[in-house]
Design a protein around this motif. Structure first.
Motif, PDB file in Angstrom:
ATOM      1  N   VAL A 119       0.849  -1.191   0.000  1.00 23.19           N
ATOM      2  CA  VAL A 119       0.000   0.000   0.000  1.00 23.19           C
ATOM      3  C   VAL A 119       0.881   1.236   0.000  1.00 23.19           C
ATOM      4  N   SER A 120       0.641   2.136  -0.958  1.00 23.49           N
ATOM      5  CA  SER A 120       1.383   3.391  -1.007  1.00 23.49           C
ATOM      6  C   SER A 120       0.639   4.447  -0.212  1.00 23.49           C
ATOM      7  N   LEU A 121       1.326   5.043   0.770  1.00 14.88           N
ATOM      8  CA  LEU A 121       0.701   6.036   1.644  1.00 14.88           C
ATOM      9  C   LEU A 121       1.264   7.435   1.447  1.00 14.88           C
ATOM     10  N   GLY A 122       2.171   7.592   0.484  1.00 18.38           N
ATOM     11  CA  GLY A 122       2.699   8.924   0.186  1.00 18.38           C
ATOM     12  C   GLY A 122       3.611   9.451   1.275  1.00 18.38           C
ATOM     13  N   ASN A 123       3.411  10.729   1.639  1.00 16.92           N
ATOM     14  CA  ASN A 123       4.210  11.368   2.677  1.00 16.92           C
ATOM     15  C   ASN A 123       3.380  11.535   3.950  1.00 16.92           C
ATOM     16  N   LEU A 124       4.061  11.653   5.064  1.00 14.29           N
ATOM     17  CA  LEU A 124       3.395  11.770   6.361  1.00 14.29           C
ATOM     18  C   LEU A 124       3.902  13.012   7.082  1.00 14.29           C
ATOM     19  N   LEU A 125       2.956  13.874   7.491  1.00 13.12           N
ATOM     20  CA  LEU A 125       3.295  15.064   8.247  1.00 13.12           C
ATOM     21  C   LEU A 125       3.168  14.805   9.741  1.00 13.12           C
ATOM     22  N   GLU A 126       3.824  15.638  10.516  1.00  6.45           N
ATOM     23  CA  GLU A 126       3.769  15.489  11.966  1.00  6.45           C
ATOM     24  C   GLU A 126       2.327  15.589  12.444  1.00  6.45           C
ATOM     25  N   GLY A 127       1.892  14.608  13.231  1.00  4.86           N
ATOM     26  CA  GLY A 127       0.543  14.587  13.762  1.00  4.86           C
ATOM     27  C   GLY A 127      -0.499  14.001  12.824  1.00  4.86           C
ATOM     28  N   GLN A 128      -0.109  13.694  11.590  1.00  5.68           N
ATOM     29  CA  GLN A 128      -1.050  13.129  10.617  1.00  5.68           C
ATOM     30  C   GLN A 128      -1.233  11.641  10.850  1.00  5.68           C
ATOM     31  N   GLU A 129      -2.430  11.155  10.599  1.00 10.74           N
ATOM     32  CA  GLU A 129      -2.726   9.741  10.743  1.00 10.74           C
ATOM     33  C   GLU A 129      -3.243   9.176   9.435  1.00 10.74           C
ATOM     34  N   HIS A 130      -2.909   7.919   9.159  1.00  7.92           N
ATOM     35  CA  HIS A 130      -3.433   7.187   8.013  1.00  7.92           C
ATOM     36  C   HIS A 130      -4.211   5.985   8.545  1.00  7.92           C
ATOM     37  N   ASP A 131      -5.465   5.903   8.200  1.00  9.30           N
ATOM     38  CA  ASP A 131      -6.262   4.735   8.557  1.00  9.30           C
ATOM     39  C   ASP A 131      -6.222   3.752   7.400  1.00  9.30           C
ATOM     40  N   VAL A 132      -5.756   2.532   7.674  1.00 10.87           N
ATOM     41  CA  VAL A 132      -5.667   1.489   6.653  1.00 10.87           C
ATOM     42  C   VAL A 132      -6.620   0.363   7.074  1.00 10.87           C
ATOM     43  N   ILE A 133      -7.698   0.216   6.326  1.00 13.57           N
ATOM     44  CA  ILE A 133      -8.717  -0.785   6.638  1.00 13.57           C
ATOM     45  C   ILE A 133      -8.474  -2.003   5.756  1.00 13.57           C
ATOM     46  N   VAL A 134      -8.134  -3.116   6.386  1.00  9.28           N
ATOM     47  CA  VAL A 134      -7.785  -4.338   5.666  1.00  9.28           C
ATOM     48  C   VAL A 134      -8.841  -5.405   5.953  1.00  9.28           C
ATOM     49  N   LYS A 135      -9.382  -5.982   4.892  1.00  2.42           N
ATOM     50  CA  LYS A 135     -10.334  -7.082   5.042  1.00  2.42           C
ATOM     51  C   LYS A 135      -9.621  -8.400   4.778  1.00  2.42           C
ATOM     52  N   MET A 136      -9.842  -9.365   5.669  1.00  6.63           N
ATOM     53  CA  MET A 136      -9.170 -10.665   5.558  1.00  6.63           C
ATOM     54  C   MET A 136     -10.174 -11.801   5.709  1.00  6.63           C
ATOM     55  N   GLN A 137      -9.815 -12.920   5.132  1.00  4.83           N
ATOM     56  CA  GLN A 137     -10.557 -14.162   5.333  1.00  4.83           C
ATOM     57  C   GLN A 137      -9.579 -15.245   5.756  1.00  4.83           C
TER      58      GLN A 137
END
Length: 218
Positions: free
Chosen positions: A46-64
């Motif tokens: 998964v490419s998330l780009g750049n991250l700034l201070e205090g920034q959050e990335h939510d990554v929702i993964v579905k599994m079986q």
């Protein structure tokens, strides 16, 4: 402007952020909601780009996963986060697992409503974009089917979560119904039934006829 750009650089804490998900035995990653994903064998990157201070990335993964005996440890995935900062490369690793259970009360207790809400938002937003892309490709019937499914899912999520952001996303879905035909590409010109003209001739010229002559043998 230069000062603002320098402040942004000061706040940048990670560049070229990639998250690699390696599923465990008998585990399949079925979706990473709303994010660009590339496949590397069974792994997902998964490419998330750049991250700034205090920034959050939510990554929702579905599994079986396959059935497991109650009490067994289920190895879900190895997770590797890679990024660069100040010209240096860094990696952070983690391991995800859970415990199998057939107790409905334990399952209910294990549900995190905050994660479910984030997932519902991401799923609704991703569905909206997918429906628009389908309509733009000219597949209006399929886009309508996707819209009905997405609206049903969003309605079910709103019964569980009283959330303004989710409500706004659901309203965006409702607004799509009337605008879908406008997203479809305009039909191309219809070919006219025109008799072909031989190459090199104008419409008012006649096609030369070939004459055949027969002669008797001596």
């Amino acid at each position: 402007m230069f000062r603002d750009e320098m402040l942004d650089l000061d706040r940048l804490v990670a560049q070229n952020v990639f998250l690699q998900l390696s599923p465990g035995p008998d585990v399949v990653i079925t979706d990473v909601v709303g994010l660009a994903v590339s496949d590397s064998g069974r792994n997902k990157v998964v490419s998330l780009g750049n991250l700034l201070e205090g920034q959050e990335h939510d990554v929702i993964v579905k599994m079986q996963t396959a059935d497991h005996a109650a009490g067994a440890t289920v190895e879900l995935a190895d997770v590797s986060l890679s990024f660069t900062y100040a010209g240096q490369s860094f990696t952070r690793d983690a391991f995800l697992s859970t415990v199998a259970t057939d107790d409905s009360s334990e399952i209910a207790t294990g549900l995190d409503t905050s994660i479910l809400l984030v997932a519902a938002r991401a799923q609704t937003a991703a569905a909206t974009l997918q429906i628009m892309e389908t309509a733009r490709s000219g597949l209006l019937d399929l886009a309508q089917q996707q819209l009905q499914v997405a609206r049903t899912d969003a309605s079910a999520a709103m019964e569980v979560h009283d959330d303004q952001e989710l409500s706004r996303l659901a309203d965006d879905l409702d607004a799509l119904e009337d605008s879908l035909p406008e997203l479809a590409p305009a039909p191309g010109p219809t070919a006219a039934n025109v008799s072909p003209t031989p190459l090199g001739l104008q419409d008012d010229e006649q096609t030369p006829q070939t004459e055949y002559f027969a002669s008797e043998a001596d």
